[in-house]
Design a protein around this motif. Structure first.
Motif, short mmCIF file in Angstrom:
data_model
loop_
_atom_site.label_atom_id
_atom_site.label_comp_id
_atom_site.label_asym_id
_atom_site.label_seq_id
_atom_site.Cartn_x
_atom_site.Cartn_y
_atom_site.Cartn_z
N GLY A 128 -3.10 -10.18 1.19
CA GLY A 128 -2.57 -11.51 1.48
C GLY A 128 -2.52 -12.41 0.27
N ALA A 129 -2.79 -11.85 -0.91
CA ALA A 129 -2.75 -12.65 -2.15
C ALA A 129 -2.75 -11.72 -3.34
N GLU A 130 -2.39 -12.27 -4.51
CA GLU A 130 -2.44 -11.52 -5.74
C GLU A 130 -3.89 -11.19 -6.07
N ASP A 131 -4.12 -10.05 -6.72
CA ASP A 131 -5.47 -9.68 -7.09
C ASP A 131 -5.46 -9.18 -8.53
N LEU A 174 5.06 0.29 -6.04
CA LEU A 174 5.12 0.08 -4.60
C LEU A 174 3.73 -0.10 -4.01
N THR A 175 2.79 0.77 -4.41
CA THR A 175 1.45 0.68 -3.83
C THR A 175 0.74 -0.61 -4.25
N ARG A 176 1.05 -1.12 -5.42
CA ARG A 176 0.47 -2.40 -5.84
C ARG A 176 1.02 -3.55 -4.99
N ARG A 177 2.32 -3.48 -4.68
CA ARG A 177 2.90 -4.51 -3.80
C ARG A 177 2.31 -4.41 -2.40
N LEU A 178 2.10 -3.19 -1.93
CA LEU A 178 1.52 -3.00 -0.61
C LEU A 178 0.10 -3.56 -0.54
N LEU A 179 -0.67 -3.37 -1.62
CA LEU A 179 -2.03 -3.90 -1.63
C LEU A 179 -2.02 -5.42 -1.63
N PHE A 226 -1.78 5.42 -4.10
CA PHE A 226 -2.29 4.52 -3.07
C PHE A 226 -3.77 4.25 -3.27
N TYR A 227 -4.55 5.30 -3.52
CA TYR A 227 -5.99 5.08 -3.57
C TYR A 227 -6.49 4.57 -4.92
N ILE A 228 -5.76 4.80 -6.01
CA ILE A 228 -6.22 4.26 -7.29
C ILE A 228 -5.82 2.79 -7.45
#
Length: 212
Positions: free
Chosen positions: A202-205, A192-197, A123-125
């Motif tokens: 609110g957009a791809e990063d 999962l954490t990438r999708r959550l971010l 989650f944090y990385i």
């Protein structure tokens, strides 16, 4: 842009809290042994006093200096935030959460803690604001030696467990589970954490950390 950065920092801090909670839960399930780094911190605590959280901060500071020397650059702000926050949150949760008794309770609490801890790391990385001292070292090993995250993590966990055991820290089956399983769990959580971010922003990063 400022809103985006603030959201990434919020996401990052949430991950640190989750990680600290997971670490504390494994400590509460100590009959199965502690996680490798906590075996080390526990051994230092037994030998020199202070608290497990305090030693987490001190050991983190030593790793930050070593990593900075190896990379010839100082880590980003997130590394220092991680180094201080994790130790503080561990001691806080250790004070807030009750103690558990018996093998059944310890097994359940330890298992939950392992899942929570690995999720917290992923989650944090994910927002790429700077991995913690130990995870910065893990990523350095990946970059320098071409290792997979799981392999680099396993090497680190095993080394910390041996050092902690020599200092008198508790080592048992749970320690081995973390040594050989934590890296795989982190890898499993990262998608999962990438999708959550992405949902949180609110957009791809494009700066989201890649799975190695």
């Amino acid at each position: 842009m400022k809103t985006n950065i603030m959201k990434r920092w919020i996401f990052y801090m949430m991950g640190l809290v989750i990680l600290a909670l997971g670490v504390t839960l494994t400590i509460k399930g100590h009959l199965l042994g502690l996680g490798s780094w906590d075996v080390f911190h526990y051994g230092l605590w037994q030998t020199f006093g202070l608290t497990i959280g305090s030693w987490s901060i001190i050991v983190g500071a030593v790793i930050v200096i070593f990593t900075a020397v190896m990379t010839r650059e100082w880590p980003r702000l997130g590394v220092y935030v991680n180094m201080l926050s994790i130790g503080i949150f561990i001691d806080l949760f250790n004070w807030l959460l009750p103690n558990f008794e018996g093998w059944t309770q310890h097994t359940i609490v330890f298992s939950i803690g392992l899942l929570v801890m690995s999720f917290g790391v992923a989650f944090y990385i994910t927002p790429n604001l700077g991995a913690g001292p130990r995870d910065s070292l893990m990523l350095l090993m990946v970059e320098k030696f071409g290792l997979k995250i799981s392999v680099a993590r396993n090497i680190m966990e095993f080394s910390a467990a041996v050092g902690g055991y020599l200092l008198g820290g508790p080592v048992f089956i749970g320690t081995l589970v973390i040594v050989f399983g934590l890296g795989k769990l982190i890898e499993a959580w990262l998608p999962l954490t990438r999708r959550l971010l992405v949902l949180f922003l609110g957009a791809e990063d494009k700066n989201i950390i890649k799975v190695i």
